[in-house]
Design a protein around this motif. Sequence first.
Motif: not given
Length: 586
Positions: A1-12
């Motif tokens: 399963m997806l434990i952690e999602l890190h998103v940077r400088d994506f859309a807003i």
Amino acid sequence: MLIELHVRDFAIIDEVTLRLEPGLNVLTGETGAGKSILVDAVAVLVGGRADVEMIRAGAERALIEGLFQVDAAVGALLAPILEQHGLLEAEPPGEVVLSREIRPGGRHVARVNGRLVPLHVLKEIGQILVDIHGQTEHLSLLRSREQLELLDRYAGVGELRAALAERVARWRAVRREIEQLRQDEREKARRMDLLRFQIEEIEAARLREGEEEVLLQERNRLANAEQLAHLADALYRALYEGEEEAPSALDRLSEAARSLQALARIDPLFQPYIETMESLVAHVEDLARAVRDYREGIEFNPRRLAQIEERLDLIRRLQRKYGDTIPEILAYAQRAKQELETLAHAEERLATLEEEAEGLLREIGELGRRLSRQRQEAAERLAREVEAQLADLRMAGARFAVALERVPDPNGAYADGARWAFDATGLDRVTFLIAPNIGEGLRPLARIASGGETSRLMLALKVALAQADPVPTLIFDEIDQGIGGRVGAVVGEKLWRLARHHQVLCVTHLPQLAGFGDTHFKVEKQVIGHRTVARVTRVEGEERVAELAQMLGGTGRAAVQSAREILEYVARVKTGESVRSASRRR
């Protein structure tokens, strides 16, 4: 399963780290707050289309990273892919890290466990880990091949499938050999002539293993005979003969030995060294004799040198044709003999192979027929279960079916009095069919328009196939599109039950659905430094009640009370199910 999602400088999104939990995770927030952007980010992470316009304004690149926890079943599916591409360190992985960078100019970067990989590898791994349903097109259930796999897992025909696949693999190997034997007779004759020439050329050379090394050493001595003789002569003189004014090493050692013996007669302290000195004298004598014999054996033989050069040239010509070393050349000759033997007896071998191929086609047909029967039985059960799920989702008039079709083939496998096309999966082509509304005909699932209706169809299938579907993380983006609160509660319960077998992430606007979430995240927009950014926070307790009340359209007492009633209803459903489960266990 997806434990952690890190998103940077994506859309807003400037930077968000989302720590997900097992069970049902729900994301809520106002329209445009960025909920679906997070789903888009996951789609890009698992190999979906990436565009430079996704990079946040003013940023150099966008980065998406996901940490996945992998159980034994999913690890077994991933291991062959990871091993093929050099990404598997040892045992099947317990965790997998995917990352994707979107850079200007289309120079995107994909990584698995920190190592660069082609996009197709990321996509292949992503399809095993995540399935996204809704606005983002990443729908495994729309793929005909996946429909077949799911039906077979639902039917539990793994052993039968494996037996059939083994027969098909053998049949293909036999067919390849038959085709090779059925080469054009003229080409076959040319090939046999070439093989005979090659065999004769190699055998005429009478090569011996290790011969090249011996020849190179002898050539080196002959080519340097003059220098070797000069050096050996000088060494012999220094050791044994000496010069007019310079005694030899042996003379000096002999003189030293006499002095040592005289010294030892006076002082016994030096007695032990006499034996060492005698040994030195003997070694020098041996070396001198060896050098003398070597010098006398050196010959200036241009004819022999020319013979060696000619032999080495022959070996090099053969190496250019047949292999880098003499053992490789000899091995090539052996293979050529075997091929020549096969071609010479092609007719006998061809008859044997054709008989074997015919027998395999009958075995494949019988296994395929049995597989078809079990698939048909499973398809009928699946259709009833899916239609029951659709009725719960207020699509009582919808019909579902699984079409099993065969393609006639005059050269195919024998089954039911005819011949059919086949592959390693059997004789059948499987298509999921749906008629969403009363009066409509059944159509392939892939042709159904997107939207809330499609999402509900997918949910019904996912619930029915929950035990057979190996994808650990399911994401539903706005599955509540076009449905009301009553149906929303039913959808929420379905998702919650589905989350017993999968991790589920759902973007929703319906509080009745959101109330079933085991974990609830609120997504909202904020203005920081004259820039709009998205923020994600986990809401619990009264914060969650307030969020559900706001989703109901207000913050007053009535809305808050309604939000509490939703959570109370959900608690009763979950508690009731827990009680029933405990009762069944007893």
